[in-house]
Design an enzyme around this catalytic site. Structure first.
Site, short mmCIF file in Angstrom:
data_model
loop_
_atom_site.label_atom_id
_atom_site.label_comp_id
_atom_site.label_asym_id
_atom_site.label_seq_id
_atom_site.Cartn_x
_atom_site.Cartn_y
_atom_site.Cartn_z
N ARG A 56 0.83 -1.20 0.00
CA ARG A 56 0.00 0.00 0.00
C ARG A 56 0.87 1.26 0.00
O ARG A 56 0.59 2.23 -0.70
CB ARG A 56 -0.91 0.02 1.23
CG ARG A 56 -1.92 -1.11 1.28
CD ARG A 56 -2.96 -0.89 2.36
NE ARG A 56 -3.88 0.20 2.00
CZ ARG A 56 -4.86 0.62 2.78
NH1 ARG A 56 -5.04 0.06 3.97
NH2 ARG A 56 -5.65 1.61 2.40
N GLN A 86 -10.70 9.78 6.87
CA GLN A 86 -10.60 8.36 7.20
C GLN A 86 -9.47 7.71 6.40
O GLN A 86 -9.14 6.56 6.63
CB GLN A 86 -11.93 7.67 6.89
CG GLN A 86 -13.11 8.20 7.69
CD GLN A 86 -14.42 7.58 7.25
OE1 GLN A 86 -14.69 6.42 7.50
NE2 GLN A 86 -15.24 8.38 6.58
N ASN A 87 -8.91 8.47 5.46
CA ASN A 87 -7.87 7.93 4.59
C ASN A 87 -6.51 7.96 5.29
O ASN A 87 -6.23 8.87 6.07
CB ASN A 87 -7.80 8.72 3.28
CG ASN A 87 -9.12 8.68 2.53
OD1 ASN A 87 -9.87 7.72 2.65
ND2 ASN A 87 -9.40 9.72 1.76
N VAL A 88 -5.66 7.01 4.95
CA VAL A 88 -4.34 6.94 5.57
C VAL A 88 -3.25 7.47 4.63
O VAL A 88 -2.06 7.39 4.94
CB VAL A 88 -4.00 5.49 6.01
CG1 VAL A 88 -4.96 5.04 7.09
CG2 VAL A 88 -4.03 4.52 4.84
N HIS A 104 -7.69 7.36 11.06
CA HIS A 104 -7.28 5.96 11.00
C HIS A 104 -5.78 5.77 10.85
O HIS A 104 -5.32 4.69 10.49
CB HIS A 104 -8.03 5.26 9.85
CG HIS A 104 -9.51 5.22 10.06
ND1 HIS A 104 -10.41 5.05 9.03
CD2 HIS A 104 -10.25 5.33 11.20
CE1 HIS A 104 -11.64 5.06 9.53
NE2 HIS A 104 -11.56 5.24 10.83
N THR A 170 -17.40 9.46 1.17
CA THR A 170 -17.56 8.49 2.24
C THR A 170 -19.03 8.17 2.43
O THR A 170 -19.89 9.05 2.29
CB THR A 170 -16.96 8.99 3.57
OG1 THR A 170 -17.28 8.06 4.62
CG2 THR A 170 -17.49 10.36 3.94
#
Length: 225
Positions: A56, A86-88, A104, A170
């Site tokens: 990733r 919420q995205n990394v 997150h 989302t």
């Protein structure tokens, strides 16, 4: 200066080419979620977990922000903007946004198992034997299923002060992030941008059934003008 709070999810990053990894069966690249995104999975097979996040991380370094990311950054010229994502990934940062709450975790960071406050920037592969200064294994700086969401309290505090709320890419079906909407003041205008918006119409809610790269610039232009 008015405060805009923006909640973003996988839909905004998918348009940059970032895989969502979860298919129709709920599997991530053929793996059960609990195998690669839980403390149990980490304890059972850390090599598998590290390989999953290494892939990733490697993919993230090949993509760039899209028009939606850049449009959100433009809002900082006229508003106090906080993005709760919420995205990394780091695409909001690369597009120029300066205040981001990562619910997150962050893919380009790792942390010590000895001291979770010891967080390091990390762009290469993470392997077994990569230790922190306390001689403890480093792990992905990701909030896994079953773990607390340490940034949730900050996200709630920010949302409670929002003059305008924008939701992008989302479903607002995953908790605890989905619960943030209830913390916005009742009079706050809400813009919901998603191709398949799973939200009931209500007062002060504007729904744009569009992908992020077309819907976000429209809302941003409206707010700036």
């Amino acid at each position: 200066m008015k405060k805009i709070v923006i909640l973003t999810g996988a839909g905004i990053s998918a348009e940059s080419g970032i895989n969502t990894f979860r298919d129709a069966n709920g599997l991530w690249e053929g793996h059960d979620i609990m195998e690669v995104a839980s403390p149990i999975g980490w304890n059972n097979n850390p090599e598998l977990v590290l390989d999953f996040y290494n892939k990733r991380r490697s993919q993230l370094l090949t993509v760039v922000p899209n028009k939606a990311h850049y449009s959100l950054a433009e809002l900082e010229a006229s508003f106090e903007v906080t993005i709760i994502t919420q995205n990394v990934d780091d695409l909001h940062e690369r597009a120029g946004s300066s205040s981001i709450v990562h619910l997150h975790g962050e893919l380009l960071k790792v942390r010590s198992q000895f001291d979770e406050r010891l967080i390091l920037d990390w762009k290469k592969d993470l392997n077994l034997g990569d230790f922190c200064e306390h001689n403890s294994q480093l792990r992905p700086h990701i909030v896994w299923f079953g773990e607390d969401v340490p940034m949730m309290e900050e996200a709630i505090t920010v949302t409670e002060k929002a003059d305008i709320l924008m939701i992008v890419g989302t479903s607002m079906q995953v908790y605890p992030a989905a619960g943030l909407l209830q913390y916005a003041p009742h009079s706050t205008p809400v813009y919901f941008i998603d191709p398949k918006p799973a939200i009931a119409p209500k007062k002060n809610l504007t729904i744009l059934s569009e992908k992020a790269t077309t819907g976000v610039p429209k809302v941003v232009n409206e707010l700036l003008n």
